[in-house]
Scaffold this active site. Structure first.
Site, PDB file in Angstrom:
ATOM      1  N   GLU A 152       4.210 -35.842 -50.154  1.00  0.00           N
ATOM      2  CA  GLU A 152       5.270 -35.409 -51.066  1.00  0.00           C
ATOM      3  C   GLU A 152       6.625 -35.877 -50.549  1.00  0.00           C
ATOM      4  O   GLU A 152       6.897 -35.769 -49.364  1.00  0.00           O
ATOM      5  CB  GLU A 152       5.259 -33.880 -51.207  1.00  0.00           C
TER       6      GLU A 152
ATOM      7  N   HIS B 216       5.726 -29.794 -57.180  1.00  0.00           N
ATOM      8  CA  HIS B 216       5.673 -28.639 -56.287  1.00  0.00           C
ATOM      9  C   HIS B 216       6.645 -27.550 -56.758  1.00  0.00           C
ATOM     10  O   HIS B 216       7.430 -26.994 -55.985  1.00  0.00           O
ATOM     11  CB  HIS B 216       5.983 -29.047 -54.841  1.00  0.00           C
TER      12      HIS B 216
ATOM     13  N   ARG C 153      -2.284 -26.587 -51.676  1.00  0.00           N
ATOM     14  CA  ARG C 153      -1.701 -27.642 -50.862  1.00  0.00           C
ATOM     15  C   ARG C 153      -2.440 -28.936 -51.169  1.00  0.00           C
ATOM     16  O   ARG C 153      -3.644 -28.944 -51.434  1.00  0.00           O
ATOM     17  CB  ARG C 153      -1.795 -27.328 -49.366  1.00  0.00           C
TER      18      ARG C 153
END
Length: 319
Positions: free
Chosen positions: A261, A280, A232
């Site tokens: 993000e 991601h 993360r």
């Protein structure tokens, strides 16, 4: 009615998969929807839910007993303490990402080792370089692996296949993990960092792991070392990482996750030639839904039989 909310559109699944869900849900009315209005209309009856479930509606669902999330990370609980306290079981699909994410990690490391970022820039410019760049081998290097769950364990297996030495970092270092040569506690991180050629983060984001990598940790790394973060974004102090990459404290970074993000266009990370950015996507695979569905169907069988569920998340710990 006792309702099973399947928080996907029906066309997400094949006819065989939909039939498997319906067959496993005997005694429950199955509702396939992501529409907020439809979920709200059935909120009083939802006993089991899987997939998409708006957090504010989940909080108000009086009969909710079990929620199966479609991902592994449960750091969303940090923003919803009321759901930590709510009386329902949370399960995830931890483990299904081990193959794609471990391969993604080595895509970064091999790209750096073989100079692929520069090669791709040269290719785009139709340029045959006179400066061949710096290359290195993974064999003989040390990987410091923060997080030794399913993803970390398979990453260690691949690392050993490449001839790397693997040092694992976990909360309880007394529990061995296959393919990890040495295990240390998180409290020993500073002592382990100077020996690492690759520092790989596969940890979940919790109150204890937020900013586990800050300026202090980055300055203890080798100037030739690479950082990989597929856990993360909040595991790393991003401002300190930018400085480390700009000023050469470390050689480079492979980053799949970020503190914000999508990564803002204004982020200096976009401009750094010693960074590989992916959006991601490290866990993406064509087998994702099939693997996640297998976990859900087994848990649904267990739920109806009154047996303990698998992949249960400790909501207080966040994983």
């Amino acid at each position: 009615m006792r309702v099973l909310l399947v928080g996907f559109s029906e066309d997400r699944f094949s006819p065989e998969q939909r039939a498997a869900i319906l067959g496993a849900a005997e005694g429950l009315e199955v509702v396939f929807t992501r529409e907020r209005a439809e979920i709200t209309a059935r909120l009083e009856d939802i006993e089991v839910a899987v997939g998409s479930f708006p957090r504010d509606l989940m909080k108000r669902a009086p009969r909710l007993r079990w929620f199966q999330q479609w991902g592994a990370g449960a750091d969303w609980l940090l923003k919803h303490p009321e759901l930590v306290a709510k009386d329902f079981v949370l399960t995830n699909v931890s483990g299904i990402h081990a193959v794609p994410i471990s391969e993604h990690i080595f895509a970064y490391l091999l790209a750096f080792a073989r100079g692929l970022p520069k090669a791709l820039r040269d290719q785009a410019a139709r340029r045959w370089p006179t400066d061949r760049g710096a290359f290195f081998e993974l064999q003989g290097q040390t990987m410091l692996l923060l997080g030794t769950g399913a993803i970390g364990a398979r990453t260690a297996q691949l690392a050993q296949a490449f001839g790397m030495r693997v040092v694992g970092v976990r909360r309880n270092p007394d529990r061995p993990v296959a393919h990890v040569d040495e295990m240390v506690a998180l409290s020993d991180l500073h002592a382990a960092l100077p020996e690492a050629d690759a520092v790989v983060l596969t940890l979940p984001l919790t109150r204890d792991t937020r900013h586990v990598i800050t300026e202090g940790e980055l300055r203890r790394m080798k100037g030739s070392a690479h950082l990989v973060n597929i856990g993360r974004g909040g595991l790393v102090d991003e401002g300190a990482l930018v400085r480390a990459l700009q000023e050469g404290w470390i050689a480079g970074a492979g980053l799949d996750v970020f503190e914000e993000e999508p990564l803002p266009e204004s982020s200096p990370l976009w401009e750094l030639e010693n960074v590989i950015i992916t959006p991601h996507t490290s866990g993406d695979t064509p087998h994702y839904d099939a693997r996640a569905l297998a976990i859900f169907l087994e848990n649904l069988r267990r739920y109806r039989a009154g047996e303990p569920l698998t992949h249960v998340v400790d909501k207080a710990l966040g994983y």
